[in-house]
Design an enzyme around this catalytic site. Sequence first.
Site, PDB file in Angstrom:
ATOM      1  N   ALA A 105       0.803  -1.224   0.000  1.00 37.50           N
ATOM      2  CA  ALA A 105       0.000   0.000   0.000  1.00 37.50           C
ATOM      3  C   ALA A 105       0.841   1.282   0.000  1.00 37.50           C
ATOM      4  O   ALA A 105       0.584   2.188  -0.805  1.00 37.50           O
ATOM      5  CB  ALA A 105      -0.967  -0.013   1.185  1.00 37.50           C
ATOM      6  N   ASP A 146      -3.837  -2.659   4.289  1.00 41.02           N
ATOM      7  CA  ASP A 146      -4.116  -1.832   3.127  1.00 41.02           C
ATOM      8  C   ASP A 146      -5.165  -0.768   3.415  1.00 41.02           C
ATOM      9  O   ASP A 146      -5.221   0.244   2.726  1.00 41.02           O
ATOM     10  CB  ASP A 146      -4.569  -2.708   1.958  1.00 41.02           C
TER      11      ASP A 146
END
Length: 343
Positions: free
Chosen positions: A48, A230
């Site tokens: 991420a 994430d």
Amino acid sequence: MNINALSYNDGVLTLLDQTKLPHATVYRDYTDYETIARAIEEMIVRGAPAIGMTAAYGAVIGARQFAGDAHFTDYMENVIDRLWHTRPTAVNLMWALNRLKPLVSDNPAETIQRLEQAAHDIFKEDAEINRRIGEHLLEVLHDGVTLLTHCNPGALATAAYGTATAPMYLAHERGWNIKVYSDETRPRLQGALTAYELSQAGIDVTTITDSTAATLMQQGKIDAVIVGCDRIAANGDTVNKIGTMPLAICANYYNVPFYVAAPTPSFDISLADGSRIPIEERQSVEVTTFNEQALSIPDVPVYNPAFDITPHTLITGIATEHGIIKANKETIIQLFEKKEITT
């Protein structure tokens, strides 16, 4: 780790092609925002934070590509929109682009300068954030600790240190004797990247199949599980690579602490709970083949979600750059209101 996932210099973004690791170290140069968008979609860059930084530099390169055949602000809206829709789950992507949007003006040269500075700032901040996350996690760990992690929350997914791997690198620097088990993380085998980078750093790491983790906990061999994320909803529900939720369930059953390493850009307090986080579903070929070799019976349907949702009730603590907090709405709201954090 002396291998960088990404770097930028004077209009050229260089990405380490993580689809080639660990067998080959291949760097690719990008000077076009569309090819950068495809690199994100094809998982040449992963993790991420790294996805967010790549998108930020993609916007810079998009601005530099402007040929004057359209209104600049309209053009940049299209550039950012293309990057925005590359992957739907990792909120760092949207966070980075939202940070850049207000910097776009009618002046291309001025915009390029502003966007470059903002992208550089995001990169530098990420490294510092990760180091601080690692320092806070060391406070709940000890010399001789055995850890388990999942996917690649490491230096290859960030600017430096990684998120969940940050305490591993810092412990190693301090001379601690630590052991790490790394889930392979099917179907993309991103756990192999964790094993690769930790072994390169001289850290004792062992690769296991995803389904082996419960057995290690049953045998009492795991002191703590640390994973990345994430996106985290306002109530602490956490989305991470598929296979994370089973780890949390097993850790809860065997009384093993389960920590999520989370930079504040990975929080999405606009969403009440994890059920509202979009879960990317990827192509079936990732499951059915490997290196173009068939792994399954043809024509059998495949369900391939890239992420799962870990309920906040299964999380021991969320390690942020500001400290380790409880995974609940009250504490997370306090964090973002800059009030005292209750640990």
